[in-house]
Design an enzyme around this catalytic site. Structure first.
Site, PDB file in Angstrom:
ATOM      1  N   ALA A   7       0.855  -1.186   0.000  1.00  0.00           N
ATOM      2  CA  ALA A   7       0.000   0.000   0.000  1.00  0.00           C
ATOM      3  C   ALA A   7       0.888   1.232   0.000  1.00  0.00           C
ATOM      4  CB  ALA A   7      -0.912  -0.020   1.223  1.00  0.00           C
ATOM      5  N   CYS A   8       1.504   1.500  -1.119  1.00  0.00           N
ATOM      6  CA  CYS A   8       2.637   2.428  -1.198  1.00  0.00           C
ATOM      7  C   CYS A   8       2.233   3.827  -1.668  1.00  0.00           C
ATOM      8  CB  CYS A   8       3.683   1.856  -2.156  1.00  0.00           C
ATOM      9  SG  CYS A   8       4.146   0.162  -1.765  1.00  0.00           S
ATOM     10  N   THR A   9       3.233   4.708  -1.712  1.00  0.00           N
ATOM     11  CA  THR A   9       3.090   6.038  -2.298  1.00  0.00           C
ATOM     12  C   THR A   9       4.307   6.275  -3.184  1.00  0.00           C
ATOM     13  OG1 THR A   9       2.015   6.796  -0.263  1.00  0.00           O
ATOM     14  CG2 THR A   9       2.722   8.477  -1.844  1.00  0.00           C
ATOM     15  N   ASN A  28       7.564   4.629  -1.219  1.00  0.00           N
ATOM     16  CA  ASN A  28       7.531   3.991   0.082  1.00  0.00           C
ATOM     17  C   ASN A  28       6.992   2.579  -0.087  1.00  0.00           C
ATOM     18  OD1 ASN A  28       8.379   6.329   1.344  1.00  0.00           O
ATOM     19  ND2 ASN A  28       6.353   6.893   2.105  1.00  0.00           N
ATOM     20  N   GLU A  98       3.323  -0.089  -6.988  1.00  0.00           N
ATOM     21  CA  GLU A  98       2.293   0.742  -6.380  1.00  0.00           C
ATOM     22  C   GLU A  98       0.964   0.006  -6.545  1.00  0.00           C
ATOM     23  OE1 GLU A  98       0.667   3.824  -4.381  1.00  0.00           O
ATOM     24  OE2 GLU A  98       2.769   3.930  -5.004  1.00  0.00           O
TER      25      GLU A  98
END
Length: 470
Positions: A7-9, A28, A98
């Site tokens: 669950a990235c950015t 991230n 992502e």
């Protein structure tokens, strides 16, 4: 271990949008609060000619010659490799993935594939075999079209010329868009690419049958055009709470005038933006380390309890590692900036991509915690700061500031000192500079932890104001 969803950015910055002409892609990796990562260098020819995914069982024959590359695998390969990010010897950078979602209507016509190519394997089967970012896009797209995927994902690519953002949706379909040189993009767990120009191969790549698939199954809600996000993506309440606020905050950081009418829950935020000032690698790092500072939505700010927990922040406890991959640098001295653990409480350490090996501490780390591991050294300081956040945060910020200044100085000096060195000596020198600086950062965080422990000794509940004369 339950199925991992990153669950990235993410952030991508074109070379004319950056202050120094470099290209940057960063992300991230968010999954579990205590799940160590390693940082390694794979030598040329070490991947092998066959790959079997431990997660999905997918079996692939690979090209016989693999290129050297950096990677950040999991501490255990029991559930798969999850190498996540790296730069290869041809200066191709890749970050995967992502995570996003495909809407139910599309999935009805092209379901996800349980034994397909997922995040776990993408870096491993793509990055060691491509010489340009475009080749990376095409190889990944061809593999997903042939074998399918069990996830909806965004993948970042860059080389010394350009950056690309790749998105898969449903079981087999994909598109990719080149990031304009004067633009940037921020993405948060939602399909981001919008209008596709099928007559512009310089800026768009795509599954060759995607138009026919959409037309045959009547999936396009618009009368004309082809908006990938609208056709394949989701637009529900969870997007407005979980995904779009992070994109909104990036726009507020870098394009506040253009984004003045945007709100955190806007469902039509643009994918590509032009920054209102040139962006540095520190800007990219600051975005990945941010948590809605300066707004009521900061989880450690001054808003109400409801406001502070309304939206999912960018930097959070479940970040395993954060990276910025910087290409098109002087002398080809590209950088793999790596912050182990929570980006906001860690330090982005610059590793020259041409290094030949990494510190032993970066190749260690498992469960339970062990304090000879880079991951756990950073996490140790982080949890100590969390225990008395507002008292201890200034101590952490002092160390971060010093290390950031020192990182800039080290990189600048190494760039100059290495420019006339022959290839073998240059690689050895850059390896030594990278690992010596990483050692300095780890030592600084060890000392920080000892200072915090010393301060904490007087916080015991069994305390009393005593007479020092007694």
């Amino acid at each position: 271990m339950q199925k991992k969803l990153s669950a990235c950015t993410s952030i991508l910055i074109g070379k004319q949008a950056s202050i120094d002409g470099t290209i940057m892609i960063g992300r991230n990796e968010d999954a579990k609060a205590a799940w160590p990562k390693h940082f390694v260098v794979h030598e040329r020819g070490k991947v092998g000619d066959h790959f079997v995914s431990k997660e999905t069982g997918l079996s692939l024959n690979l090209p016989t010659d693999s290129f050297k590359y950096t990677a950040t695998p999991e501490w255990t390969d029991k559930y798969g490799l999850f190498e996540e990010a790296g730069i290869n010897e041809y200066h191709v950078a890749m970050s995967a993935t992502e995570s996003a979602y495909t809407n139910e209507r599309v999935l009805g016509f092209d379901p996800l594939v349980k034994d397909g190519l997922n995040e776990e394997a993408m870096v491993t089967v793509v990055l060691p075999f491509v010489k340009t970012a475009r080749e990376g896009v095409q190889r990944l797209g061809d593999l997903i079209a042939k074998y399918g995927t069990g996830e909806t994902n965004g993948v970042l690519f860059a080389d010394d010329n350009e950056a690309w953002y790749f998105e898969s949706a449903a079981g087999h379909y994909w598109v990719a868009q080149r990031i304009p040189d004067d633009a940037y993009a921020v993405v948060g767990n939602q399909l981001a690419i919008q209008e596709i120009n099928f007559n512009d191969p310089d800026n768009f790549m795509f599954h060759p049958q995607i138009q026919a698939f959409v037309t045959k199954n009547q999936l396009n809600p618009a009368d004309d055009g082809f908006n990938f996000r609208e056709i394949f993506g989701t637009h529900d309440r969870s997007d407005a709470i979980y995904s779009t606020p992070r994109v909104w905050y990036g726009h507020q950081m870098f394009s506040p005038k253009a984004a003045v009418l945007e709100t955190p829950e806007s469902q039509d935020l643009p994918f590509l933006m032009r920054p209102e000032r040139k962006l540095s690698v520190i800007d990219a790092q600051n975005y990945l380390a941010s948590h809605f500072q300066g707004t009521p939505y900061d989880p450690i700010g001054t808003g109400s309890e409801e406001e502070k927990h309304r939206y999912r922040p960018i930097s959070l406890a479940k970040t395993q590692e954060s990276h910025v991959l910087q290409t098109n640098r002087p002398n080809g001295n590209n950088l793999h900036w790596l912050a182990m653990g929570v980006a906001n409480q860690s330090t982005f350490v610059p590793f020259f991509a041409d290094l030949t090996t990494t510190l032993a501490a970066y190749k260690r780390g498992k469960l339970p915690a062990q304090l000879n591991s880079a991951y756990w050294i950073f996490k140790h300081a982080s949890v100590l700061v969390d225990s008395h956040l507002h008292d201890f945060l200034p101590d952490l910020r002092d160390v971060q500031k010093e290390m950031r200044i020192n990182a800039t100085q080290m990189v600048n000096e190494a760039d100059q000192a290495s420019q006339d060195l022959p290839a073998a000596k240059r690689a050895a020198y850059l390896t030594r500079q990278s690992n010596d600086f990483a050692t300095d950062v780890l030592n600084a965080y060890k000392q920080l932890s000892l200072r915090l422990i010393t301060k904490m000794t007087d916080y015991c509940a069994l305390n009393f104001n005593t007479d020092e004369n007694l």
